[in-house]
Design a protein around this motif. Structure first.
Motif, short mmCIF file in Angstrom:
data_model
loop_
_atom_site.label_atom_id
_atom_site.label_comp_id
_atom_site.label_asym_id
_atom_site.label_seq_id
_atom_site.Cartn_x
_atom_site.Cartn_y
_atom_site.Cartn_z
N GLN A 1 -3.57 3.94 1.81
CA GLN A 1 -4.19 4.15 0.49
C GLN A 1 -3.81 2.98 -0.43
O GLN A 1 -2.75 2.38 -0.28
CB GLN A 1 -3.70 5.46 -0.13
CG GLN A 1 -3.86 6.68 0.74
CD GLN A 1 -5.30 7.15 0.83
OE1 GLN A 1 -6.01 7.17 -0.17
NE2 GLN A 1 -5.73 7.51 2.03
N ASP A 2 -4.68 2.70 -1.39
CA ASP A 2 -4.36 1.73 -2.46
C ASP A 2 -3.95 0.37 -1.93
O ASP A 2 -3.07 -0.30 -2.48
CB ASP A 2 -3.25 2.27 -3.37
CG ASP A 2 -3.70 3.48 -4.17
OD1 ASP A 2 -4.75 3.39 -4.81
OD2 ASP A 2 -3.00 4.51 -4.14
N ARG B 1 0.72 5.46 1.80
CA ARG B 1 0.07 6.26 2.85
C ARG B 1 -0.17 7.67 2.34
O ARG B 1 0.64 8.23 1.60
CB ARG B 1 0.90 6.27 4.13
CG ARG B 1 0.83 4.96 4.91
CD ARG B 1 1.33 5.11 6.34
NE ARG B 1 1.24 3.87 7.09
CZ ARG B 1 0.16 3.47 7.76
NH1 ARG B 1 -0.93 4.23 7.75
NH2 ARG B 1 0.15 2.33 8.42
N SER B 2 -1.29 8.24 2.78
CA SER B 2 -1.66 9.59 2.40
C SER B 2 -0.64 10.59 2.92
O SER B 2 -0.24 10.54 4.09
CB SER B 2 -3.05 9.92 2.94
OG SER B 2 -3.31 11.31 2.84
N TYR C 1 0.83 -1.20 0.00
CA TYR C 1 0.00 0.00 0.00
C TYR C 1 0.87 1.25 0.00
O TYR C 1 2.11 1.18 0.04
CB TYR C 1 -0.91 0.00 1.24
CG TYR C 1 -0.18 -0.22 2.55
CD1 TYR C 1 0.23 0.85 3.35
CD2 TYR C 1 0.11 -1.51 3.00
CE1 TYR C 1 0.91 0.64 4.55
CE2 TYR C 1 0.78 -1.73 4.20
CZ TYR C 1 1.18 -0.65 4.96
OH TYR C 1 1.86 -0.87 6.14
#
Length: 265
Positions: free
Chosen positions: A256-257, A248-249, A246
């Motif tokens: 995220q994702d 991270r924002s 993933y």
């Protein structure tokens, strides 16, 4: 588990094609095409194919990812939908700058792998084993002459779409793979500053491998390739778990994702 790692092509039969001509074109063999697509009774007459049939065609000489061969009338949207993926992702991993500009015969790598059905399998338990939704399996195999939803045949090879996000695909390990400490992971990601994170959790929620990061070779907006290894920080408490990959924002640090791949210990 019998995951097939050799190179495979997904080919739609055209008028005038024969199994021999298809085999010659893609370094395959008539016998293998017949076997893995179940082109014999009780499904069909031996070797019988029709224009429009979708065949799995194995390259018997090399390993590699699954490539879909574009047919007349295809679009990137229809290809992505058939394999339960995203236009952005499929275009990005193939370096296709204009998704509306594809042509018949073009090779398009898709996020999918091939699984050989074993005695006792059902589509339902295959779906659970690999974390692939049943409807995604049906969609990917629709149009294949040997595919039926109510009867499956040992030795038949299924197309299984991989779980991805819009921005991340994990090529290794594949779902259902047995992993150990030091497992190598590989994939592609469209990530801010090319930062990709990963961890491993078991089925009881125990974090077996703590969050770590790796860096893709190219940052967004391109889909860069990443490689990392996953060491164990504690022993698994179950036989099954998930690899999380993933980002991270940058705003609040939230995940995220997220791509969750079922693995076995």
């Amino acid at each position: 588990m019998p995951i097939i790692t050799r190179k495979n092509y997904l080919y739609t039969v055209r008028p005038g094609d024969t199994l021999y001509s298809i085999a010659q074109r893609y370094r395959s063999s008539v016998q293998e095409i017949m076997r893995i697509n179940h082109l014999y009774p009780p499904v069909t007459d031996p070797g019988l194919i029709y224009p429009g049939n979708l065949l799995v065609v194995p390259d018997v000489s090399s390993a590699g990812k699954v490539s879909y061969i574009v047919k007349s009338g295809d679009s990137m949207n229809s290809i992505a939908m058939k394999f339960s993926s995203h236009v952005d992702l499929v275009s990005g991993i193939n370096r296709i700058e204009n998704p509306s500009m594809i042509y018949p015969g073009q090779l398009v790598t898709i996020p999918a792998f091939i699984y050989e059905i074993q005695m006792g399998d059902s589509l339902f338990n295959i779906s659970r084993k690999f974390g692939t939704p049943l409807q995604s399996i049906i969609s990917a195999n629709q149009g294949r002459p040997g595919f039926q939803t109510d009867v499956i045949w040992p030795g038949y090879q299924l197309i299984l779409p991989q779980i991805t996000s819009r921005n991340i695909v994990v090529w290794n390990p594949l779902p259902g793979t047995r992993v150990a400490s030091g497992q190598r992971i590989e994939g592609q990601a469209r990530a801010f500053e090319a930062n990709v994170l990963h961890q491993v959790r078991d089925a009881n929620g125990v974090i077996v491998s703590n969050e770590r990061f790796t860096t893709a070779d190219i940052g967004a907006p391109a889909y860069g390739s990443f490689i990392s290894t996953v060491p164990w920080d504690r022993s698994p408490t179950s036989s099954v778990g998930e690899l999380w990959v993933y980002t991270r924002s940058a705003n609040d640090g939230s995940i995220q994702d997220l791509v969750r791949t079922i693995v076995y210990f």
